[in-house]
Design an enzyme around this catalytic site. Structure first.
Site, PDB file in Angstrom:
ATOM      1  N   GLU A 255       0.875  -1.178   0.000  1.00 16.17           N
ATOM      2  CA  GLU A 255       0.000   0.000   0.000  1.00 16.17           C
ATOM      3  C   GLU A 255       0.904   1.217   0.000  1.00 16.17           C
ATOM      4  O   GLU A 255       1.528   1.538   1.016  1.00 16.17           O
ATOM      5  CB  GLU A 255      -0.891   0.003   1.250  1.00 16.17           C
ATOM      6  CG  GLU A 255      -1.841  -1.177   1.329  1.00 16.17           C
ATOM      7  CD  GLU A 255      -2.741  -1.257   0.126  1.00 16.17           C
ATOM      8  OE1 GLU A 255      -3.191  -0.216  -0.375  1.00 16.17           O
ATOM      9  OE2 GLU A 255      -2.986  -2.380  -0.353  1.00 16.17           O
ATOM     10  N   CYS A 289      -2.195   9.073   2.520  1.00 16.84           N
ATOM     11  CA  CYS A 289      -1.860   8.583   1.179  1.00 16.84           C
ATOM     12  C   CYS A 289      -2.902   9.027   0.165  1.00 16.84           C
ATOM     13  O   CYS A 289      -2.593   9.267  -0.988  1.00 16.84           O
ATOM     14  CB  CYS A 289      -1.759   7.061   1.208  1.00 16.84           C
ATOM     15  SG  CYS A 289      -3.158   6.283   2.027  1.00 16.84           S
TER      16      CYS A 289
HETATM   17  P1  NDP Z   1       8.455   4.805   4.450  1.00 14.18           P
HETATM   18  O1  NDP Z   1       8.406   4.051   3.195  1.00 14.18           O
HETATM   19  O2  NDP Z   1       9.604   5.679   4.715  1.00 14.18           O
HETATM   20  O3  NDP Z   1       8.340   3.827   5.702  1.00 14.18           O
HETATM   21  C1  NDP Z   1       7.306   2.882   5.855  1.00 14.18           C
HETATM   22  C2  NDP Z   1       7.775   1.789   6.798  1.00 14.18           C
HETATM   23  O4  NDP Z   1       8.822   1.042   6.190  1.00 14.18           O
HETATM   24  C3  NDP Z   1       8.373   2.331   8.098  1.00 14.18           C
HETATM   25  O5  NDP Z   1       8.044   1.463   9.153  1.00 14.18           O
HETATM   26  C4  NDP Z   1       9.859   2.298   7.792  1.00 14.18           C
HETATM   27  O6  NDP Z   1      10.652   2.302   8.942  1.00 14.18           O
HETATM   28  C5  NDP Z   1       9.956   0.974   7.041  1.00 14.18           C
HETATM   29  N1  NDP Z   1      11.145   0.811   6.220  1.00 14.18           N
HETATM   30  C6  NDP Z   1      12.054   1.720   5.816  1.00 14.18           C
HETATM   31  N2  NDP Z   1      13.005   1.146   5.036  1.00 14.18           N
HETATM   32  C7  NDP Z   1      12.684  -0.167   4.940  1.00 14.18           C
HETATM   33  C8  NDP Z   1      13.240  -1.300   4.258  1.00 14.18           C
HETATM   34  N3  NDP Z   1      14.332  -1.176   3.510  1.00 14.18           N
HETATM   35  N4  NDP Z   1      12.638  -2.496   4.379  1.00 14.18           N
HETATM   36  C9  NDP Z   1      11.514  -2.630   5.107  1.00 14.18           C
HETATM   37  N5  NDP Z   1      10.926  -1.615   5.788  1.00 14.18           N
HETATM   38  C10 NDP Z   1      11.498  -0.388   5.697  1.00 14.18           C
HETATM   39  O7  NDP Z   1       7.077   5.624   4.489  1.00 14.18           O
HETATM   40  P2  NDP Z   1       6.622   6.721   5.545  1.00 14.18           P
HETATM   41  O8  NDP Z   1       6.686   6.152   6.909  1.00 14.18           O
HETATM   42  O9  NDP Z   1       7.332   7.978   5.265  1.00 14.18           O
HETATM   43  O10 NDP Z   1       5.074   6.861   5.176  1.00 14.18           O
HETATM   44  C11 NDP Z   1       4.611   7.750   4.227  1.00 14.18           C
HETATM   45  C12 NDP Z   1       4.290   7.033   2.925  1.00 14.18           C
HETATM   46  O11 NDP Z   1       3.344   6.004   3.158  1.00 14.18           O
HETATM   47  C13 NDP Z   1       3.648   7.961   1.923  1.00 14.18           C
HETATM   48  O12 NDP Z   1       4.196   7.748   0.651  1.00 14.18           O
HETATM   49  C14 NDP Z   1       2.188   7.520   1.942  1.00 14.18           C
HETATM   50  O13 NDP Z   1       1.500   7.835   0.758  1.00 14.18           O
HETATM   51  C15 NDP Z   1       2.309   6.059   2.205  1.00 14.18           C
HETATM   52  N6  NDP Z   1       1.061   5.524   2.768  1.00 14.18           N
HETATM   53  C16 NDP Z   1       0.266   4.733   1.974  1.00 14.18           C
HETATM   54  C17 NDP Z   1      -0.956   4.270   2.433  1.00 14.18           C
HETATM   55  C18 NDP Z   1      -1.839   3.419   1.564  1.00 14.18           C
HETATM   56  O14 NDP Z   1      -2.807   2.862   2.060  1.00 14.18           O
HETATM   57  N7  NDP Z   1      -1.589   3.275   0.266  1.00 14.18           N
HETATM   58  C19 NDP Z   1      -1.428   4.601   3.779  1.00 14.18           C
HETATM   59  C20 NDP Z   1      -0.521   5.395   4.531  1.00 14.18           C
HETATM   60  C21 NDP Z   1       0.682   5.851   4.019  1.00 14.18           C
HETATM   61  P3  NDP Z   1      11.162   3.729   9.519  1.00 14.18           P
HETATM   62  O15 NDP Z   1      10.025   4.683   9.449  1.00 14.18           O
HETATM   63  O16 NDP Z   1      11.505   3.393  10.910  1.00 14.18           O
HETATM   64  O17 NDP Z   1      12.288   4.142   8.650  1.00 14.18           O
END
Ligand code: NDP
Length: 538
Positions: A255, A289
């Protein structure tokens, strides 16, 4: 966002005023409005993640062995716990996340509670065996069974720290899986809150586990041997997750980001459209999002709509942190606030017109002024990149086809909305939009409905969450075929002979020939062989 997870001293972190990972192995959970450290959360060493998954696997066997009604009861006790403690939970979420208590109730708790109850109650029906009638073999018993995949890894972002992970956790648990969950480093306090609520509600130990840390811990979870990854986050990280998961062929649901369009047609109820778009663009400080990031307005009503939108913004919005009626909290973290402010600065420097801008509080929390803007052009970052902040850009269009083309001209395809009083036209345009979800006369309402599938196309993701399909998505589907001995004469068995070959060809004709007469004749030829078998011959 994981760049923020580079080692920081606690002093450095306090200066940055966002949660960071300290050199001595903690995440600092912070209040983004004040910089106050709320708690220090120990990081799960990446090497320990496999162990946590192995423990969850053991707990899963006991959980999966329970009958549906017992799993339902255990989950419903959790939703009751959330219900009984709504005020304190909402405050805790608001404090770490930056959102208001109102939006913590509206956009987190209501949905999360409902999802747990709904999936708990729905699992038995959605996961019961399903018949698969076979037109070539009507006498066989043929059906699908569902069993839990095992351990589901859930990786969540910070913007909705409760409802987003619960959207995966609830169906995964209801389907009989264990879950290992990694919250964002920016929402690890709410991650702990989720663990605590399940524990205090008496949920069986070990079935829901959490691991804490930055992107490296997320990556370790993806490669830990879990049986499915439910990932929500940015497109860039989603691609990394898929790449890692490919090495072990671990299935993923992704997502990802969005750049959602709203199309206001000439015949729209403009007051209703202005209200819906204002909320769709600004709620949760635009950190959704599916928030409205592009508004296409028919040129015949452009000025009228623009004035109504600005008027409503002036009338209804305030951002006074001391005012409990305030619609706005702060941004969740420094990096996101900077990203959005930079997009805004770039647009203004290149000539965009600010139509409305709300004054931000005079303290040094992470704020972005909710802004309505027009005159945005392709050379501005705001035009195509995901903003994830409270900025609503308006663009005129002259025909529905132009609006559809503009709406579809994006790498993203999460959700979209159409505003019109002509329902048939609205639904026709809905079918032309390349998005996972389209709403008519509302925006961003359906993420709160458990029954409604959610997810995007193109760079917005793969797969759907919520709905009965989520329960099946977290299940291993097995197809069972049972020959009950009602078909004694089998043309596919040895010895092959001419009669059997003729029979096979007639079967193809009986089932598929475009002529009814040919089908009927072939059927008459195969019938005796069905009943009496094949002549012995070469
Ligand atoms: P990120 O992609 O930065 O992070 C998402 C999660 O992934 C966090 O827990 C992060 O950890 C973790 N993560 C980071 N690097 C890795 C990796 N290499 N492997 C596995 N996990 C990893 O997103 P954001 O937290 O900044 O969230 C915002 C984004 O999420 C926006 O683009 C938004 O549109 C999207 N989003 C989409 C939704 C949907 O339903 N389509 C709903 C809500 C948000 P850490 O934060 O600790 O680095």
């Amino acid at each position: 966002m994981s760049q923020a997870g580079t080692a920081q001293t606690e002093k450095g972190a306090a200066k940055r005023r966002c949660p960071v990972i300290t050199e001595d192995g903690f995440i600092l959970s912070m209040n983004p409005r004040t910089g106050e450290t709320l708690k220090k959360i120990p990081i799960t060493p990446a090497d320990d993640v496999k162990k946590v998954v192995a423990e969850a696997r053991e707990a899963q066997k006991r959980w999966a062995a329970l009958p549906f009604f017992e799993r339902e009861r255990a989950l419903k006790k959790v939703s009751q716990y959330f219900l009984d403690n709504m005020d304190t939970i909402a405050e805790e979420i608001a404090k770490e996340n930056g959102k208001t208590v109102y939006e913590a109730v509206l956009m987190e708790l209501l949905g999360a509670i409902d999802f747990i109850t709904w999936f708990a109650g729905r699992a038995k029906k959605a996961l019961k065996d399903r018949k698969v009638p076979l037109h070539l073999m009507p006498t066989a018993r043929s059906y699908l069974t569902y069993k839990p995949v095992g351990v589901v890894g859930v990786i969540a972002p910070w913007n909705y720290p409760l409802i987003t992970p619960i959207s995966d956790i609830a169906p995964a648990l209801a389907a009989g899986n264990a879950v290992v969950f990694k919250p964002s480093e920016f929402s690890s306090g709410v991650g702990q809150l989720i663990e605590r609520c399940f524990k205090e509600a008496g949920f069986p130990a070990g079935v829901l586990r959490a691991v804490y840390g930055g992107g490296d811990v997320g990556a370790a979870l993806v490669s830990s041997g879990v049986d499915h990854i439910g990932f929500t986050g940015s497109t860039a990280t989603g691609k990394k997750v898929m790449e890692t998961a490919a090495k072990t062929l671990t299935p993923v649901t992704l997502e990802l980001g969005g750049k959602d369009p709203a199309i206001v047609l000439m015949d729209a109820d403009l007051d209703e459209a202005a209200q819906g778009i204002l909320w769709g663009g600004f709620s949760n400080m635009g950190q959704t999002c599916a928030s409205v990031e592009r508004v296409y307005v028919h040129e015949g009503v452009y000025n009228k709509f623009r004035d109504k939108l600005v008027e409503q913004a002036k009338q209804h919005l305030n951002m006074d942190a001391a005012n409990p009626q305030s619609q706005f909290g702060s941004m969740n973290n420094e990096l996101q606030a900077a990203l959005v402010n930079n997009q805004l600065k770039d647009a203004e420097e290149k000539g965009a017109n600010v139509l409305f801008r709300l004054e931000t509080p005079k303290n040094d929390g992470f704020y972005v002024a909710p802004t309505i803007i027009d005159g945005v052009t392709e050379d501005m970052e705001l035009f195509a990149a995901e903003t994830f902040g409270p900025i609503i850009p308006l663009y005129p269009f002259s025909s529905a086809d132009e609006a559809i083309n503009k709406a579809n001209d994006s790498p993203y395809g999460l959700s979209a909305s159409i505003w019109t009083k002509n329902y048939n036209r609205g639904e026709m345009i809905a079918r032309s939009l390349h998005a996972g979800v389209v709403t008519i006369n509302d925006h961003m309402i359906t993420p709160g409905f458990a029954e409604a599938p959610w997810g995007g196309v193109k760079d917005s993701g793969i797969g759907r969450i919520k709905s009965e399909d989520a329960l099946r998505g977290f299940s291993e589907v097995k197809y069972i075929y049972h020959d009950r001995g009602m078909m004694p004469h089998k043309a596919w068995r040895y010895p092959y002979n001419k009669a059997k070959l003729a029979f096979l060809k007639d079967m193809a004709i009986a089932n598929n020939d475009m002529s009814f007469v040919n089908r009927a004749k072939a059927y008459m030829r195969v019938l005796p062989q069905f009943l009496f078998g094949f002549k012995k011959q070469d």
